[in-house]
Design a protein around this motif. Structure first.
Motif, PDB file in Angstrom:
ATOM      1  N   LEU A   1       0.217   3.956  13.007  1.00 55.01           N
ATOM      2  CA  LEU A   1      -0.214   2.966  12.024  1.00 55.01           C
ATOM      3  C   LEU A   1      -0.103   1.549  12.561  1.00 55.01           C
ATOM      4  CD1 LEU A   1      -1.085   2.057   9.211  1.00 55.01           C
ATOM      5  CD2 LEU A   1       1.321   2.160   8.529  1.00 55.01           C
TER       6      LEU A   1
ATOM      7  N   HIS B   1       3.455  -1.720   4.169  1.00 54.70           N
ATOM      8  CA  HIS B   1       2.951  -0.349   4.193  1.00 54.70           C
ATOM      9  C   HIS B   1       4.100   0.578   3.795  1.00 54.70           C
ATOM     10  CE1 HIS B   1      -0.906  -1.314   6.033  1.00 54.70           C
ATOM     11  NE2 HIS B   1      -0.259  -2.140   6.842  1.00 54.70           N
TER      12      HIS B   1
ATOM     13  N   ALA C   1       7.390  -2.476   6.575  1.00 52.95           N
ATOM     14  CA  ALA C   1       7.296  -1.070   6.183  1.00 52.95           C
ATOM     15  C   ALA C   1       8.378  -0.781   5.150  1.00 52.95           C
ATOM     16  CB  ALA C   1       7.474  -0.155   7.389  1.00 52.95           C
TER      17      ALA C   1
ATOM     18  N   ASP D   1       0.859  -1.183   0.000  1.00 52.11           N
ATOM     19  CA  ASP D   1       0.000   0.000   0.000  1.00 52.11           C
ATOM     20  C   ASP D   1       0.894   1.231   0.000  1.00 52.11           C
ATOM     21  OD1 ASP D   1      -2.239   1.632   0.121  1.00 52.11           O
ATOM     22  OD2 ASP D   1      -2.333   1.562   2.309  1.00 52.11           O
TER      23      ASP D   1
ATOM     24  N   TRP E   1       4.367   6.247  12.015  1.00 56.70           N
ATOM     25  CA  TRP E   1       4.428   4.788  11.947  1.00 56.70           C
ATOM     26  C   TRP E   1       3.927   4.138  13.222  1.00 56.70           C
ATOM     27  CZ3 TRP E   1       4.957   2.765   7.357  1.00 56.70           C
ATOM     28  CH2 TRP E   1       5.625   3.489   6.355  1.00 56.70           C
TER      29      TRP E   1
ATOM     30  N   CYS F   1       0.628   5.005   2.435  1.00 60.46           N
ATOM     31  CA  CYS F   1      -0.374   4.410   3.316  1.00 60.46           C
ATOM     32  C   CYS F   1      -0.959   5.381   4.329  1.00 60.46           C
ATOM     33  CB  CYS F   1       0.218   3.205   4.035  1.00 60.46           C
ATOM     34  SG  CYS F   1       1.664   3.587   5.069  1.00 60.46           S
TER      35      CYS F   1
ATOM     36  N   ALA G   1      -5.586   2.916   5.853  1.00 62.25           N
ATOM     37  CA  ALA G   1      -4.583   1.909   5.492  1.00 62.25           C
ATOM     38  C   ALA G   1      -5.039   0.517   5.889  1.00 62.25           C
ATOM     39  CB  ALA G   1      -3.247   2.237   6.156  1.00 62.25           C
TER      40      ALA G   1
END
Length: 366
Positions: free
Chosen positions: A98, A87, A119, A54, A95, A57, A63
């Protein structure tokens, strides 16, 4: 005023209260769920693993909603097959927020083994995954942002859609180059038969507009222009700074998205276009916060929060900081801007409503 690329800090960093104020992003991710499930069904079983990426994101629930239907669709067909979710966003993304959501009660991690979460940190105008590795790439509400900010001779508008002459030609060139750069990297990362689903803000033909197209969100940017201009008149902002400021994004028409892909021979050889269309949002397409129209205070609060979520960093680094007279001034200017913006929407309400058109592009790696 000559053009001048400015700032290395990306415009999407430092978004304020993103999860709380990203209504449009969350609704759009949910709207794409059926599309994502169908694409996963077309992929079949992928060896050695299904890799989902994604791009752009962000830090919020959008997300999660982007990834969730892909995992569910693949698990329904291949319960024990490994999945990797990546992501991808810039270093300034939140982060912690997320991955707190990913692992939280509303996330997708629990009960989905074998599943690995990663990530990729960097700009999506660069390579973010290994070549021929990505099964399904998604990018929602992100790829309309340009690779860098550009100062232009642009009095009277903070949005690309009203630019004229040399200023419009320059930003058009940047937008076309960035779009093809973004897609070239994604095409190289996709495995054969893999898909990229990108959906962003778009524009629709409109003969009444100066350049023949109406941009999504145009009401918000007219309001930003009006409030900033009033601050110039009151001696709070430098007029030269405002006249050189344009938001660093481009909302393509369907024709632009299609023609720019077709004009890039390398890109055209790598991918097949399976669909390009611009459609109105399914919910409140003519006014993002129409449901609150009967309460001007709430209506203004929602619009102010929306601008803080996606534009605060851009306004601070490209408008308030260059116009500041002391290190303390950018915060004071921002506070004053949002105070006035809130009052502006309380007074004018839906005169500056945010219309939403989505440009959705589906590409398949040859």
């Amino acid at each position: 005023m000559t053009s001048d690329p400015i700032e290395t800090r990306k415009s999407t960093e430092g978004m304020v209260d993103y999860n709380r104020n990203s209504t449009a992003q969350q609704q759009h991710a949910i709207m794409q769920a059926d599309h994502i499930r169908r694409l996963v069904g077309k992929l079949g079983r992928v060896e050695p693993e299904l890799r989902l990426v994604d791009y752009g994101c962000g830090p919020g629930m959008s997300a999660i909603e982007t990834v969730r239907p892909a995992i569910a669709a693949y698990r329904a067909r291949h319960p024990d097959a490994p999945i990797v979710v990546c992501h991808a966003d810039q270093a300034g993304n939140d982060w912690n927020a997320l991955f707190g959501l990913v692992a939280g009660p509303g996330g997708y991690l629990a009960g989905n083994a074998p599943l690995r979460v990663e990530a990729a940190v960097g700009s999506f105008y660069e390579r973010l995954a290994a070549e021929n590795s990505v099964s399904l790439g998604t990018c929602f509400f992100a790829s309309h942002w340009l690779s860098h900010a550009v100062r232009l001779d642009a009095p009277g508008t903070v949005l690309f859609d009203h630019l004229q002459g040399a200023a419009r030609a320059q930003l058009t060139e940047v937008a076309q180059r960035d779009w093809c750069t973004f897609l070239r990297h994604r095409a190289a990362e996709l495995r054969q038969g893999g898909y990229l689903l990108a959906s962003m803000m778009g524009s629709v033909p409109d003969a009444a507009e100066p350049n023949g197209a109406a941009s999504a969100g145009r009401g918000i940017y007219r309001a930003i222009q009006a409030v900033a201009s009033a601050m110039v008149e009151d001696g709070m902002l430098d007029p030269d700074v405002l006249n050189g400021f344009v938001f660093p994004f481009w909302f393509m028409t369907e024709a632009e998205a299609r023609d720019w892909i077709g004009a890039d021979k390398v890109l055209s050889d790598l991918v097949e276009v399976e669909g390009i269309e611009v459609t109105p949002a399914l919910t409140n397409p003519t006014d993002l916060f129409h449901d609150a129209i009967g309460d001007p205070v709430e209506y203004a609060r929602l619009y102010t929060g929306c601008v803080k979520a996606f534009a605060d960093s851009t306004l601070r680094t490209q408008l308030f900081e260059p116009a500041a007279r002391s290190p303390q001034d950018p915060d004071a200017l921002a506070d004053e801007f949002y105070r006035r913006f809130d009052a502006f929407y309380r007074e004018h309400t839906d005169r500056y409503a945010c219309e939403i058109w989505h440009l959705t592009v589906l590409l398949r790696r040859r």
